[in-house]
Design a protein around this motif. Sequence first.
Motif, PDB file in Angstrom:
ATOM      1  N   ILE A  33       0.827  -1.210   0.000  1.00  0.00           N
ATOM      2  CA  ILE A  33       0.000   0.000   0.000  1.00  0.00           C
ATOM      3  C   ILE A  33       0.864   1.264   0.000  1.00  0.00           C
ATOM      4  O   ILE A  33       0.403   2.336   0.408  1.00  0.00           O
ATOM      5  N   ASP A  34       2.077   1.129  -0.467  1.00  0.00           N
ATOM      6  CA  ASP A  34       3.031   2.241  -0.445  1.00  0.00           C
ATOM      7  C   ASP A  34       2.778   3.205  -1.605  1.00  0.00           C
ATOM      8  O   ASP A  34       3.492   3.209  -2.609  1.00  0.00           O
ATOM      9  N   ALA A  35       1.765   4.036  -1.463  1.00  0.00           N
ATOM     10  CA  ALA A  35       1.422   5.008  -2.500  1.00  0.00           C
ATOM     11  C   ALA A  35       2.523   6.045  -2.678  1.00  0.00           C
ATOM     12  O   ALA A  35       2.750   6.541  -3.790  1.00  0.00           O
ATOM     13  N   ALA A  36       3.235   6.354  -1.605  1.00  0.00           N
ATOM     14  CA  ALA A  36       4.299   7.348  -1.687  1.00  0.00           C
ATOM     15  C   ALA A  36       5.396   6.906  -2.643  1.00  0.00           C
ATOM     16  O   ALA A  36       5.964   7.724  -3.382  1.00  0.00           O
ATOM     17  N   ALA A  37       5.696   5.613  -2.655  1.00  0.00           N
ATOM     18  CA  ALA A  37       6.727   5.099  -3.555  1.00  0.00           C
ATOM     19  C   ALA A  37       6.277   5.190  -5.010  1.00  0.00           C
ATOM     20  O   ALA A  37       7.074   5.498  -5.899  1.00  0.00           O
ATOM     21  N   VAL A  38       4.999   4.905  -5.264  1.00  0.00           N
ATOM     22  CA  VAL A  38       4.487   5.022  -6.630  1.00  0.00           C
ATOM     23  C   VAL A  38       4.563   6.472  -7.087  1.00  0.00           C
ATOM     24  O   VAL A  38       4.962   6.766  -8.224  1.00  0.00           O
ATOM     25  N   ARG A  39       4.213   7.394  -6.197  1.00  0.00           N
ATOM     26  CA  ARG A  39       4.318   8.813  -6.534  1.00  0.00           C
ATOM     27  C   ARG A  39       5.778   9.199  -6.782  1.00  0.00           C
ATOM     28  O   ARG A  39       6.083  10.000  -7.676  1.00  0.00           O
ATOM     29  N   ALA A  40       6.678   8.632  -6.003  1.00  0.00           N
ATOM     30  CA  ALA A  40       8.104   8.930  -6.184  1.00  0.00           C
ATOM     31  C   ALA A  40       8.598   8.419  -7.531  1.00  0.00           C
ATOM     32  O   ALA A  40       9.398   9.078  -8.208  1.00  0.00           O
ATOM     33  N   ALA A  41       8.122   7.242  -7.937  1.00  0.00           N
ATOM     34  CA  ALA A  41       8.510   6.698  -9.246  1.00  0.00           C
ATOM     35  C   ALA A  41       7.996   7.598 -10.365  1.00  0.00           C
ATOM     36  O   ALA A  41       8.700   7.875 -11.334  1.00  0.00           O
ATOM     37  N   LEU A  42       6.759   8.062 -10.227  1.00  0.00           N
ATOM     38  CA  LEU A  42       6.208   8.987 -11.215  1.00  0.00           C
ATOM     39  C   LEU A  42       7.009  10.288 -11.222  1.00  0.00           C
ATOM     40  O   LEU A  42       7.325  10.843 -12.279  1.00  0.00           O
ATOM     41  N   GLY A  43       7.355  10.761 -10.040  1.00  0.00           N
ATOM     42  CA  GLY A  43       8.128  11.988  -9.939  1.00  0.00           C
ATOM     43  C   GLY A  43       9.515  11.868 -10.544  1.00  0.00           C
ATOM     44  O   GLY A  43      10.076  12.862 -11.022  1.00  0.00           O
ATOM     45  N   SER A  44      10.080  10.662 -10.551  1.00  0.00           N
ATOM     46  CA  SER A  44      11.431  10.462 -11.090  1.00  0.00           C
ATOM     47  C   SER A  44      11.498  10.702 -12.586  1.00  0.00           C
ATOM     48  O   SER A  44      12.582  10.890 -13.149  1.00  0.00           O
ATOM     49  N   VAL A  45      10.337  10.686 -13.261  1.00  0.00           N
ATOM     50  CA  VAL A  45      10.290  10.972 -14.691  1.00  0.00           C
ATOM     51  C   VAL A  45       9.487  12.236 -14.972  1.00  0.00           C
ATOM     52  O   VAL A  45       8.982  12.447 -16.075  1.00  0.00           O
ATOM     53  N   GLY A  46       9.350  13.067 -13.939  1.00  0.00           N
ATOM     54  CA  GLY A  46       8.730  14.361 -14.121  1.00  0.00           C
ATOM     55  C   GLY A  46       7.226  14.396 -14.071  1.00  0.00           C
ATOM     56  O   GLY A  46       6.608  15.350 -14.539  1.00  0.00           O
ATOM     57  N   LEU A  47       6.604  13.376 -13.482  1.00  0.00           N
ATOM     58  CA  LEU A  47       5.148  13.334 -13.383  1.00  0.00           C
ATOM     59  C   LEU A  47       4.728  13.499 -11.932  1.00  0.00           C
ATOM     60  O   LEU A  47       5.385  12.993 -11.017  1.00  0.00           O
ATOM     61  N   ARG A  48       3.615  14.159 -11.709  1.00  0.00           N
ATOM     62  CA  ARG A  48       3.126  14.389 -10.359  1.00  0.00           C
ATOM     63  C   ARG A  48       1.717  13.831 -10.218  1.00  0.00           C
ATOM     64  O   ARG A  48       0.807  14.242 -10.930  1.00  0.00           O
ATOM     65  N   ALA A  49       1.562  12.875  -9.312  1.00  0.00           N
ATOM     66  CA  ALA A  49       0.246  12.289  -9.053  1.00  0.00           C
ATOM     67  C   ALA A  49      -0.367  12.998  -7.855  1.00  0.00           C
ATOM     68  O   ALA A  49      -0.092  12.654  -6.706  1.00  0.00           O
ATOM     69  N   ASP A  50      -1.192  14.012  -8.118  1.00  0.00           N
ATOM     70  CA  ASP A  50      -1.786  14.771  -7.026  1.00  0.00           C
ATOM     71  C   ASP A  50      -3.274  14.499  -6.847  1.00  0.00           C
ATOM     72  O   ASP A  50      -3.956  15.175  -6.083  1.00  0.00           O
ATOM     73  N   GLY A  51      -3.782  13.513  -7.608  1.00  0.00           N
ATOM     74  CA  GLY A  51      -5.179  13.146  -7.465  1.00  0.00           C
ATOM     75  C   GLY A  51      -6.122  13.933  -8.335  1.00  0.00           C
ATOM     76  O   GLY A  51      -7.296  13.609  -8.444  1.00  0.00           O
ATOM     77  N   THR A  52      -5.628  14.983  -8.999  1.00  0.00           N
ATOM     78  CA  THR A  52      -6.501  15.805  -9.836  1.00  0.00           C
ATOM     79  C   THR A  52      -6.167  15.736 -11.308  1.00  0.00           C
ATOM     80  O   THR A  52      -6.978  16.112 -12.144  1.00  0.00           O
ATOM     81  N   SER A  53      -4.967  15.282 -11.625  1.00  0.00           N
ATOM     82  CA  SER A  53      -4.537  15.280 -13.022  1.00  0.00           C
ATOM     83  C   SER A  53      -4.089  13.899 -13.485  1.00  0.00           C
ATOM     84  O   SER A  53      -3.218  13.766 -14.318  1.00  0.00           O
ATOM     85  N   ASN A  54      -4.672  12.854 -12.900  1.00  0.00           N
ATOM     86  CA  ASN A  54      -4.244  11.506 -13.247  1.00  0.00           C
ATOM     87  C   ASN A  54      -4.510  11.142 -14.698  1.00  0.00           C
ATOM     88  O   ASN A  54      -3.789  10.349 -15.295  1.00  0.00           O
ATOM     89  N   ALA A  55      -5.566  11.704 -15.286  1.00  0.00           N
ATOM     90  CA  ALA A  55      -5.852  11.414 -16.696  1.00  0.00           C
ATOM     91  C   ALA A  55      -4.717  11.917 -17.575  1.00  0.00           C
ATOM     92  O   ALA A  55      -4.288  11.240 -18.516  1.00  0.00           O
ATOM     93  N   ALA A  56      -4.207  13.103 -17.274  1.00  0.00           N
ATOM     94  CA  ALA A  56      -3.090  13.654 -18.038  1.00  0.00           C
ATOM     95  C   ALA A  56      -1.833  12.817 -17.831  1.00  0.00           C
ATOM     96  O   ALA A  56      -1.049  12.607 -18.761  1.00  0.00           O
ATOM     97  N   ILE A  57      -1.642  12.332 -16.618  1.00  0.00           N
ATOM     98  CA  ILE A  57      -0.496  11.469 -16.335  1.00  0.00           C
ATOM     99  C   ILE A  57      -0.591  10.199 -17.177  1.00  0.00           C
ATOM    100  O   ILE A  57       0.393   9.746 -17.762  1.00  0.00           O
ATOM    101  N   GLY A  58      -1.791   9.630 -17.249  1.00  0.00           N
ATOM    102  CA  GLY A  58      -1.986   8.419 -18.025  1.00  0.00           C
ATOM    103  C   GLY A  58      -1.638   8.595 -19.487  1.00  0.00           C
ATOM    104  O   GLY A  58      -1.187   7.655 -20.140  1.00  0.00           O
ATOM    105  N   GLU A  59      -1.813   9.802 -20.005  1.00  0.00           N
ATOM    106  CA  GLU A  59      -1.487  10.066 -21.401  1.00  0.00           C
ATOM    107  C   GLU A  59       0.017  10.118 -21.633  1.00  0.00           C
ATOM    108  O   GLU A  59       0.495   9.751 -22.702  1.00  0.00           O
ATOM    109  N   ARG A  60       0.770  10.585 -20.662  1.00  0.00           N
ATOM    110  CA  ARG A  60       2.227  10.694 -20.816  1.00  0.00           C
ATOM    111  C   ARG A  60       2.946   9.399 -20.490  1.00  0.00           C
ATOM    112  O   ARG A  60       4.043   9.153 -20.976  1.00  0.00           O
ATOM    113  N   ILE A  61       2.343   8.557 -19.677  1.00  0.00           N
ATOM    114  CA  ILE A  61       2.977   7.292 -19.298  1.00  0.00           C
ATOM    115  C   ILE A  61       2.922   6.302 -20.459  1.00  0.00           C
ATOM    116  O   ILE A  61       1.884   6.121 -21.082  1.00  0.00           O
ATOM    117  N   VAL A  62       4.039   5.677 -20.732  1.00  0.00           N
ATOM    118  CA  VAL A  62       4.060   4.597 -21.712  1.00  0.00           C
ATOM    119  C   VAL A  62       3.709   3.294 -21.008  1.00  0.00           C
ATOM    120  O   VAL A  62       2.914   2.502 -21.494  1.00  0.00           O
TER     121      VAL A  62
END
Length: 371
Positions: free
Chosen positions: A269-298
């Motif tokens: 349940i380590d959500a912080a680590a998933v956010r850190a992984a996203l952050g390592s490639v310049g993505l921010r999971a803040d709960g409001t822009s996840n759809a945009a994140i999904g578009e940039r993620i391969v």
Amino acid sequence: MSLSSVDVIRIPTSGPGDTSGLIKLIETGRIDPKSILAILGKTEGNGGVNDFTREYSTVALAGVLASRLGISTEEVEHRIAFVMSGGTEGVLSPHITVFTRTPLPASQARRTEGKRLSIGIAHTREFRPEELGRRAQIAETAAAVRKAMTEAAISDVADVHFVQVKCPLLTSERVDAAEARGAGTVTKSSYASMGYSRGASALGVALALGELAAEPREEDVLRRWDLFSAVASSSAGIELMHNVVVVMGNSVSSSSDLVIGHAVMKDAIDAAAVRAALGSVGLRADGTSNAAIGERIVNIFAKAEAAPDGLVRGLRHTMLNDTDISSTRHARAAVGGLVAGLAGTTAVYVSGGAEHQGPAGGGPVAVIARA
């Protein structure tokens, strides 16, 4: 220094034998079959010993590529790294991820700054049944990782962010064959052998990348949980008797528009680590822009494991005691839901069984995204 262009394409599938998406991208020129280096897939089997969706998918894909490359399916499977991971419990969506690499002319100037995604593959020799989960598998995997790093032009282990390994398991026939030669296997249980094979492979990755203070011993496999790799992902299957290694990292030799980064989950349940992984490639999971994140993620690649002590942050879980559903299926569903929610997509690669792949009960999570 030779340059290459690396691309990664995620393709949804309607079933383990569905090759229509790949065929369409080949026919439209989006994918050149000659450039395919690896294909990773999630199939909707049970992920266990008798999950034949993995082999079915591999055969189907190899058949499509064999006809277009003008070689046999056996040659295709040696040329391309196929890693099919069974189990799409919960919200996980079946799909394949195709990795391509195209050499660039020496005269072409590098158009990107910094290090970009690069991949390399390698195969170990065939293992004897009695070698699974033991020193030979650890050593051979370590050698394959180093070879794949060289192929990917990654010289610094810090630039390696994910190492996917496909490894074998034991069947009753393989155990009997070993015993007929007077050789004992690490276990007689086919299901238990998956953990031994995954664990030894992961320790091989850790050895190659300098993540261990000393060379691991055979008796450390599935016992020394403090020994692990922060970037290894091992998936066991019945369809092979050698290890297939895919190294993913960043390199100055790549002109890709993709980058990869990773973090390590300490538990399911380590959500912080998933956010850190996203952050390592310049993505921010803040709960409001996840759809945009999904578009940039391969794609996102993660390991899932039921904590061996039966606890998650001090509270008891029942994954290890469920007679109806194996713990790996519980773990895939739990981690898959967490990752999908933060990433804004359900087509993520979550593999169960994280022995020595991250800390006990946790596992690595890597993200490939457009820079």
